[in-house]
Design an enzyme around this catalytic site. Structure first.
Site, mmCIF file in Angstrom:
data_model
loop_
_atom_site.group_PDB
_atom_site.id
_atom_site.type_symbol
_atom_site.label_atom_id
_atom_site.label_comp_id
_atom_site.label_asym_id
_atom_site.label_seq_id
_atom_site.Cartn_x
_atom_site.Cartn_y
_atom_site.Cartn_z
ATOM 1 N N GLU A 1 0.839 -1.203 0.000
ATOM 2 C CA GLU A 1 0.000 0.000 0.000
ATOM 3 C C GLU A 1 0.873 1.251 0.000
ATOM 4 O O GLU A 1 1.960 1.274 0.587
ATOM 5 C CB GLU A 1 -0.919 0.006 1.235
ATOM 6 C CG GLU A 1 -2.045 -1.011 1.124
ATOM 7 C CD GLU A 1 -2.999 -0.969 2.306
ATOM 8 O OE1 GLU A 1 -2.710 -0.265 3.299
ATOM 9 O OE2 GLU A 1 -4.029 -1.665 2.238
ATOM 10 N N ARG B 1 -11.378 8.126 -20.859
ATOM 11 C CA ARG B 1 -11.990 7.593 -22.089
ATOM 12 C C ARG B 1 -13.119 6.611 -21.787
ATOM 13 O O ARG B 1 -13.864 6.254 -22.674
ATOM 14 C CB ARG B 1 -10.909 6.954 -22.980
ATOM 15 C CG ARG B 1 -9.999 7.998 -23.635
ATOM 16 C CD ARG B 1 -8.875 7.376 -24.415
ATOM 17 N NE ARG B 1 -7.936 6.692 -23.554
ATOM 18 C CZ ARG B 1 -6.954 5.903 -23.988
ATOM 19 N NH1 ARG B 1 -6.803 5.710 -25.277
ATOM 20 N NH2 ARG B 1 -6.129 5.338 -23.135
ATOM 21 N N HIS C 1 -9.939 13.980 -23.123
ATOM 22 C CA HIS C 1 -10.387 13.410 -24.398
ATOM 23 C C HIS C 1 -11.752 13.979 -24.796
ATOM 24 O O HIS C 1 -11.968 14.346 -25.955
ATOM 25 C CB HIS C 1 -10.434 11.884 -24.285
ATOM 26 C CG HIS C 1 -10.889 11.243 -25.543
ATOM 27 N ND1 HIS C 1 -10.241 11.423 -26.746
ATOM 28 C CD2 HIS C 1 -11.952 10.453 -25.808
ATOM 29 C CE1 HIS C 1 -10.873 10.757 -27.690
ATOM 30 N NE2 HIS C 1 -11.914 10.174 -27.146
ATOM 31 N N ASP D 1 -8.359 11.478 -36.662
ATOM 32 C CA ASP D 1 -9.817 11.302 -36.722
ATOM 33 C C ASP D 1 -10.457 12.668 -36.522
ATOM 34 O O ASP D 1 -9.790 13.640 -36.134
ATOM 35 C CB ASP D 1 -10.319 10.274 -35.687
ATOM 36 C CG ASP D 1 -9.937 10.638 -34.258
ATOM 37 O OD1 ASP D 1 -9.902 11.853 -33.937
ATOM 38 O OD2 ASP D 1 -9.663 9.720 -33.467
ATOM 39 N N LYS E 1 -11.255 7.475 -38.716
ATOM 40 C CA LYS E 1 -10.775 6.284 -38.002
ATOM 41 C C LYS E 1 -11.949 5.436 -37.553
ATOM 42 O O LYS E 1 -12.937 5.946 -37.035
ATOM 43 C CB LYS E 1 -9.957 6.735 -36.776
ATOM 44 C CG LYS E 1 -9.474 5.574 -35.915
ATOM 45 C CD LYS E 1 -8.519 6.055 -34.844
ATOM 46 C CE LYS E 1 -9.233 6.538 -33.610
ATOM 47 N NZ LYS E 1 -8.325 6.922 -32.518
ATOM 48 N N ARG F 1 -12.396 2.309 -34.953
ATOM 49 C CA ARG F 1 -11.692 1.447 -33.998
ATOM 50 C C ARG F 1 -12.305 0.058 -34.022
ATOM 51 O O ARG F 1 -13.496 -0.112 -33.756
ATOM 52 C CB ARG F 1 -11.739 2.039 -32.582
ATOM 53 C CG ARG F 1 -10.911 1.225 -31.598
ATOM 54 C CD ARG F 1 -10.688 1.953 -30.283
ATOM 55 N NE ARG F 1 -9.712 3.028 -30.346
ATOM 56 C CZ ARG F 1 -8.391 2.856 -30.374
ATOM 57 N NH1 ARG F 1 -7.874 1.646 -30.379
ATOM 58 N NH2 ARG F 1 -7.582 3.886 -30.418
ATOM 59 N N ASP G 1 -2.713 14.504 -32.070
ATOM 60 C CA ASP G 1 -3.778 13.804 -31.349
ATOM 61 C C ASP G 1 -3.665 14.126 -29.862
ATOM 62 O O ASP G 1 -2.596 14.536 -29.395
ATOM 63 C CB ASP G 1 -3.673 12.290 -31.582
ATOM 64 C CG ASP G 1 -5.034 11.599 -31.471
ATOM 65 O OD1 ASP G 1 -6.018 12.250 -31.081
ATOM 66 O OD2 ASP G 1 -5.103 10.385 -31.770
HETATM 67 C C1 R5P Z 1 -9.171 8.469 -29.250
HETATM 68 O O1 R5P Z 1 -9.972 8.803 -30.126
HETATM 69 C C2 R5P Z 1 -7.985 9.302 -28.921
HETATM 70 O O2 R5P Z 1 -8.111 10.585 -29.446
HETATM 71 C C3 R5P Z 1 -6.699 8.692 -29.447
HETATM 72 O O3 R5P Z 1 -6.742 8.665 -30.857
HETATM 73 C C4 R5P Z 1 -6.529 7.312 -28.942
HETATM 74 O O4 R5P Z 1 -6.659 7.291 -27.551
HETATM 75 C C5 R5P Z 1 -5.179 6.764 -29.341
HETATM 76 O O5 R5P Z 1 -5.106 5.448 -28.888
HETATM 77 P P1 R5P Z 1 -4.067 4.443 -29.503
HETATM 78 O O6 R5P Z 1 -2.717 5.065 -29.416
HETATM 79 O O7 R5P Z 1 -4.222 3.228 -28.616
HETATM 80 O O8 R5P Z 1 -4.482 4.148 -30.896
#
Ligand code: R5P
Length: 282
Positions: A35, A89, A122, A160, A184, A186, A210
């Site tokens: 801890e 997120r 985010h 994105d 993008k 995912r 980003d």
């Molecule tokens: C999500 O839309 C965020 O803006 C980033 O694009 C995302 O967290 C990037 O994650 P990773 O590096 O795992 O692709």
């Protein structure tokens, strides 16, 4: 007085010098069972500013302990700066039975503080999970500072649509250049499909912007597309250089020319500080 978390020591120090406030010498210890226990020493601050990114569960606990230690020391005001907010997120229950993790951690962080600031979350909506509502500091413009002044026909590209504002902010801070975005999709935690735009990238210096680079999948896919299309160089600019696991390797293998990040997270790529942007709100 500034009280920094163990993973946010550089930014805490930068903020202390920006504000000309004392930087507490915090000890970060562990009990034999693992801890955590922070110790802020013999301090008696009027205002305590806790600066702690919460990129891990331990960092969350440490932040809560710093807030509590500040109160114990008699601080009449506790301000909490969470430069990188972990779990942000997870801002909705994605499937039945899920928690809204961002709300859960925001509530915990709100319990013992008068005010919360966070940097480029985010989704700004997560600020409303705090009580009172947290302030979102926009520090993205500093990412232009480490870029060479002679980029050729620069294109500031968001991987994105959600990152378009960031790309625009960095372009504006840089002074000139175009802004565009990819699309993008995912597929899973570490798999994305990138649909490029029809922007001309050949022979241009492209900066992909980003908020977070986590697994590096989004960036490495974007870099690969840009390299196939003969971009002269591809820089990556990110507010939160999380770089989990082998993210940096993915970016290097994809052909990145330069990586710039801020000090919301302490990484070798954290070449520019968000301290001045935070200081404006303190
Ligand atoms: C999500 O839309 C965020 O803006 C980033 O694009 C995302 O967290 C990037 O994650 P990773 O590096 O795992 O692709």
């Amino acid at each position: 007085m500034i009280l920094g978390g163990s993973c946010t020591q550089s930014l805490a120090a930068a903020l202390a010098s920006e504000l000309d406030e004392e930087l507490a010498l915090v000890d970060y210890e562990r009990f034999p069972d693992g801890e955590l226990k922070v110790n802020v020493g013999d301090v008696a601050p009027d205002r305590a500013v806790v600066v702690a990114s919460t990129a891990s569960s331990d960092a969350h606990v440490e932040c809560l302990q710093l807030q509590d230690a500040a109160r114990e020391a008699g601080a009449s005001e506790v301000v909490t700066v969470v430069p990188y907010m972990g779990y942000a997120r997870q801002d909705e229950a994605f499937t039945a039975g899920d928690p809204v993790s961002a709300r859960a951690v925001a509530r915990a962080l709100s319990a013992n503080t008068d005010r919360v600031l966070t940097v480029n979350p985010h989704e700004t909506a997560v600020c409303e999970f705090f009580e009172p509502t947290a302030t979102a500091v926009d520090a993205a413009g500093v990412l232009a500072d480490p870029l060479p002044g002679d980029l050729g026909e620069p294109l500031f590209l968001a991987p994105d649509e959600g990152a378009c504002d960031l790309a625009e902010t960095v372009r504006d801070a840089y002074g000139h250049g175009d802004v565009d975005h990819f699309v993008k999709h995912r597929v899973s935690g570490d798999e994305v499909e990138i649909t490029p735009s029809d922007a001309t990238v050949a022979e241009r210096d492209v900066v992909v912007v980003d908020d977070i680079v986590a697994t590096g999948t989004t960036m490495s896919e974007s870099i690969a597309v840009l390299r196939e299309r003969d971009a002269a160089s591809v820089s990556v600019a990110t507010v939160h250089p999380l770089f989990a696991a082998n993210a940096v390797t993915k970016l290097r293998r994809a052909g990145v020319s330069r990586i710039v990040g801020t000090d919301t997270l302490e990484r070798p790529q954290s070449v520019v500080s968000v301290a001045p942007a935070i200081a404006e709100h303190l």
